[in-house]
Design an enzyme around this catalytic site. Sequence first.
Site, mmCIF file in Angstrom:
data_model
loop_
_atom_site.group_PDB
_atom_site.id
_atom_site.type_symbol
_atom_site.label_atom_id
_atom_site.label_comp_id
_atom_site.label_asym_id
_atom_site.label_seq_id
_atom_site.Cartn_x
_atom_site.Cartn_y
_atom_site.Cartn_z
ATOM 1 N N PHE A 27 8.439 2.658 -6.325
ATOM 2 C CA PHE A 27 7.246 1.368 -6.352
ATOM 3 C C PHE A 27 7.828 0.252 -6.728
ATOM 4 O O PHE A 27 8.942 0.168 -7.131
ATOM 5 C CB PHE A 27 6.068 1.940 -7.265
ATOM 6 C CG PHE A 27 5.127 2.922 -7.097
ATOM 7 C CD1 PHE A 27 3.916 2.554 -6.609
ATOM 8 C CD2 PHE A 27 5.376 4.442 -7.283
ATOM 9 C CE1 PHE A 27 2.950 3.556 -6.260
ATOM 10 C CE2 PHE A 27 4.377 5.180 -7.020
ATOM 11 C CZ PHE A 27 3.194 5.031 -6.487
ATOM 12 N N ALA A 71 1.156 -1.234 0.040
ATOM 13 C CA ALA A 71 0.158 -0.046 -0.025
ATOM 14 C C ALA A 71 0.953 1.253 -0.010
ATOM 15 O O ALA A 71 1.841 1.571 0.970
ATOM 16 C CB ALA A 71 -0.987 0.170 1.192
ATOM 17 N N SER A 72 0.835 2.016 -0.973
ATOM 18 C CA SER A 72 1.545 3.171 -1.207
ATOM 19 C C SER A 72 1.395 4.211 0.176
ATOM 20 O O SER A 72 0.369 4.419 0.699
ATOM 21 C CB SER A 72 1.201 4.071 -2.549
ATOM 22 O OG SER A 72 1.580 3.577 -3.549
ATOM 23 N N ALA A 73 2.479 5.029 0.367
ATOM 24 C CA ALA A 73 2.347 5.949 1.437
ATOM 25 C C ALA A 73 1.231 7.020 1.180
ATOM 26 O O ALA A 73 1.054 7.348 -0.037
ATOM 27 C CB ALA A 73 3.732 6.700 1.455
#
Length: 413
Positions: free
Chosen positions: A219, A74-76
């Site tokens: 990513f 889950a991206s920041a």
Amino acid sequence: MTSETTTTSPEALRSAMVARIRTIGHAYRHEVEQVLLTTERQAFLPHAELDEAHDPHQAVVTHRFDDGRPRALASAPWLVAAMLDQLDVHPGMRVLEIGAGTGYNACLLAQLTGSPDLVTTIDIDADVTAQASRALEATGYGGVHVITGDGALGYSDHAPYDRIIVTVSPWDIPTAWRTQLAPGGRLVAPVRWRGQSRSAALTNRGDRLVSDSLYLCGFVYLVGEDEGELAAPITEDERVTLHWDRDQPVEPAALRGGLDQPRLTTWSGTTLAANESHDGLWLRLTTTDARVCRLKVQPEVPREVCDPVPGWWRMALAEGNTLVYLTVRRVQDGDEVRGELGAIGHGPAAAELTEYLCQQIRDWAPSRAQDTPTLTIYPADTPDCALAGPAIDKPHSRFVLTYDDPSTTPAQS
């Protein structure tokens, strides 16, 4: 937002998260701010602590390969907000997401479009899409189309798309994304070249994609894509590795052991404040210099062996059996402690290359605050005469970076 957090409710944590994102300049679109405030992020991260899930600067790993490497995360939240700002979604738009992640981003997109049915998210990993589907269903957004498949191929069944967002890092822009994007549509993707990654917001201009913003980011790489980045250790203990693009004339065998050779250090005279970034220098040099690559230095490597600027990825120049990299030292400027940028070189051309890098630092410094180029991505068969500048060639595309002011573009090496 970890040990200092005094609030415990998810609502309070979300509010604090968004407030911090706003202070660094993201979620500036009101619609983006609102969906971040109202969406229960922890519902998509059931195994994460609440503080961890709402830390604006922290990505959360959700799936790993057998060797421990992240295969999905889950991206920041700050980066989620920045990319949604870049994407500029409006109600009624059809959106494709490459990389399903936890389903959180697809949930935000469904709210921005006004209908889950307008959002398609695709991922090659069946475990990832299964988890995303469950989370979307549980939060009332089961109408999102969750597809298990190769994201590099897009998803033609629902094309054309007004917006495409890529939440894994591609080496290139596949032809399918270009053809499935509507005329005038926007594509936001964290593309890579010359050792660094930028989230690029690109508009479809028919024969090319043109950026209007670039953010430094990182990513998980797009699975199944022909990889264009190569890597090799340059020390015997393999704790320092060099990473370069397939089209670059790098000879790793000629550089192996080079850090054992005498070191030459040259200082530029250019200093930065504690909160100033030097990332624009790296970006600037990629416009014309095919020697730009990056070093990855393990934390335990002694400074007397390799002493680059802080960080995980460090800019370097490789030419034959000479390696030069960016370094920094603390200097006192009145009451302020600043960092002076310089260059460390090893090899027969170290004197020439360290002075070259220092001159590039000096040339970059005056305009560094506004130093953002335009990235234009052309199809691979575009002739040189139709390009706006020197190209970085990839299998499906030709990347060209240009500056509005020609005086800020470095001379071609």
